[in-house]
Design a protein around this motif. Structure first.
Motif, PDB file in Angstrom:
ATOM      1  N   ASN A 102       0.802  -1.224   0.000  1.00  0.00           N
ATOM      2  CA  ASN A 102       0.000   0.000   0.000  1.00  0.00           C
ATOM      3  C   ASN A 102       0.833   1.271   0.000  1.00  0.00           C
ATOM      4  OD1 ASN A 102      -2.697  -0.827  -0.100  1.00  0.00           O
ATOM      5  ND2 ASN A 102      -2.586  -1.531   2.009  1.00  0.00           N
ATOM      6  N   THR A 117      -1.630   7.479   0.158  1.00  0.00           N
ATOM      7  CA  THR A 117      -1.527   6.142   0.745  1.00  0.00           C
ATOM      8  C   THR A 117      -2.480   6.036   1.938  1.00  0.00           C
ATOM      9  OG1 THR A 117       0.314   6.916   2.096  1.00  0.00           O
ATOM     10  CG2 THR A 117       0.873   5.823   0.039  1.00  0.00           C
ATOM     11  N   PRO A 118      -2.825   4.813   2.383  1.00  0.00           N
ATOM     12  CA  PRO A 118      -3.825   4.667   3.461  1.00  0.00           C
ATOM     13  C   PRO A 118      -3.544   5.521   4.693  1.00  0.00           C
ATOM     14  CG  PRO A 118      -3.363   2.542   2.496  1.00  0.00           C
ATOM     15  CD  PRO A 118      -2.411   3.507   1.843  1.00  0.00           C
ATOM     16  N   LYS A 132      -6.847   7.648   4.648  1.00  0.00           N
ATOM     17  CA  LYS A 132      -7.501   7.442   3.349  1.00  0.00           C
ATOM     18  C   LYS A 132      -8.961   7.875   3.324  1.00  0.00           C
ATOM     19  CE  LYS A 132      -8.252   2.624   4.656  1.00  0.00           C
ATOM     20  NZ  LYS A 132      -7.929   1.234   4.373  1.00  0.00           N
TER      21      LYS A 132
END
Length: 453
Positions: free
Chosen positions: A219, A378-379, A391
């Motif tokens: 991720n 990104t998360p 996110k």
């Protein structure tokens, strides 16, 4: 409710400003402007005044087309300024319930533990692996049960002086920056899909005077690098090899540039130093000059990928974007040089209002910037403002992550809150507010007991 974002891609050969609006439905491009980059060399600002004029020109065109103002400003920074390190952080989870606060604490601890040179400043703190108790490779620990949370992060840093020069150039153009984003990171946001991220992918943005490489695995970004070579080097090579002025060499590259075998057809070009005189040049020579430079560039990038140690972790192969990828035959050449790895030529992702000119691969970074502003990062991330981004950013109704975190008292990494509360409990249990006096045995016992906590 909608928010309007301004993305400014400060590239080596051009400045691109894009204004877009994000609402509940999605993102819509409202306006864009492009100007020739001045005061920059290989992505590095060499003249603040000239760079500022170029930014102002692109911004003026974008505002004229959009007809609206902007709420947030996101600016790109070249990989030439950056260095990266990996770090990790571990925190205890007293209530065994991992929430956004616990993830933030772990990331802050990793940030705190990182060994960053004094002259560098953190740009992105990007977690790539979580571990809950003894369970590794946790994709997202939010909501999980555990007593210990560990995180490994990739930290991208930039020179303080270079950041300051970038901010001055943008400020002189009448703009206050809200976020600074690595150009290669923004390009990846605009071009890579979720399947490619999960399998592992290399994104190479081949621009006017530089190539930015970013490796996504899982991720997050695991690796990034920079090469100070781009399409302007081809123009210089053609100018020297054909003994013709730079503007004529640029036209030759645009009109006749190819990596495929060319014909022996002749074209007339002005002579360097005396443009009234022309001479004939074979198209075969032109393609050979271009081929030699592009081959060398791709070989250096292939060696960089090999040295990174992540080549075996990029199952989705390589995504090429940027203006240089418009050269005919570059995909076939890249496939041969990168040992037959899958190669995809990428343009920015489609969105409402995207002008035809913005679909050019040279504008991937600019589109990635407005997407970053709209939440396509990104998360989890600690951004250039040292604020945590998430996110979704809608953990509680009406609140985003930053507001949730700001409601907590500031945490001290060197002395966690639980330490003080334990001492208070000991004091209440023994009904003592200070160390016992008179009885040496009790005094020693009290001292040892408090030292344990």
């Amino acid at each position: 409710m909608s928010t309007t974002y301004l993305g400014i891609d400060i590239g080596s050969s051009q400045i691109c400003a894009v204004i877009a609006e994000k609402d509940d439905v999605g993102m819509k491009v409202l306006g864009a402007g492009v100007s020739k980059a001045q005061g920059l060399k290989k992505g590095v600002i060499t003249n603040i005044e000239l760079a500022s004029k170029s930014i102002k020109m692109a911004l003026s065109d974008a505002k004229r087309v959009a007809g609206t103002h902007y709420d947030k400003v996101i600016v790109s920074i070249s990989g030439a300024y950056t260095k990266s390190v990996d770090s990790n952080g571990v925190v205890n989870v007293p209530n065994h319930d991992i929430g956004i606060r616990e993830i933030n604490r772990a990331m802050q601890m990793a940030d705190h533990n990182a060994n960053i040179p004094h002259e560098y400043e953190k740009l992105h703190v990007l977690p790539y692996n979580f571990k809950v108790d003894e369970q590794e490779h946790i994709e997202d620990p939010l909501g999980m049960n555990g007593s210990r949370l560990e995180v490994q992060v990739h930290i991208i840093t930039a020179q303080k002086s270079s950041l300051s020069n970038l901010k001055k150039a943008v400020k002189s153009a009448g703009v206050d920056i809200d976020n600074i984003v690595l150009g290669g990171y923004a390009s990846a946001i605009a071009t890579v899909n979720e399947d490619e991220k999960e399998l592992g992918v290399v994104v190479i943005d081949m621009g006017g005077a530089s190539c930015n490489m970013v490796i996504h695995s899982g991720n997050s970004i695991r690796y990034n690098d920079f090469l100070g070579v781009g399409s302007s080097n081809i123009t210089n090579d053609l100018s020297m090899a054909l003994h013709t002025p730079l503007p004529a060499a640029e036209n030759v590259k645009i009109n006749y540039g190819t990596l495929h075998a060319s014909s022996s057809e002749l074209i007339e070009l002005p002579v360097l130093g005396d443009e009234n005189v022309t001479h004939e040049v074979s198209l075969d020579i032109i393609s050979n000059v271009i081929y030699a430079r592009v081959e060398e560039t791709l070989m250096i990038l292939a060696k960089t990928l090999e040295d990174s140690g992540f080549k075996d972790q990029v199952g989705a192969g390589i995504v090429l974007t940027g203006g240089l990828t418009k050269l005919e035959g570059i995909r076939e050449l890249a496939t041969a040089i990168f040992d037959n790895m899958p190669i995809r030529l990428a343009r920015p992702k489609e969105m409402e209002g995207l002008f035809e000119t913005l679909r050019d691969p040279g504008h991937s970074t600019a589109i990635g910037l407005i997407m970053y502003g709209g939440g396509a990062f990104t998360p989890y991330e600690i951004d250039s403002n040292k604020k945590m981004r998430y996110k979704d950013e809608s953990i509680e109704p009406g609140k985003n992550v930053q507001r949730i975190l700001e409601e907590e008292d500031s945490m001290k990494l060197d002395e966690p809150e639980s330490v003080e509360s334990t001492k208070d409990k000991l004091a209440r249990i023994t009904d003592l507010g200070q160390q016992p006096k008179g009885d040496n045995a009790l005094a020693k016992f009290w001292h040892r007991l408090t030292q344990l906590f």
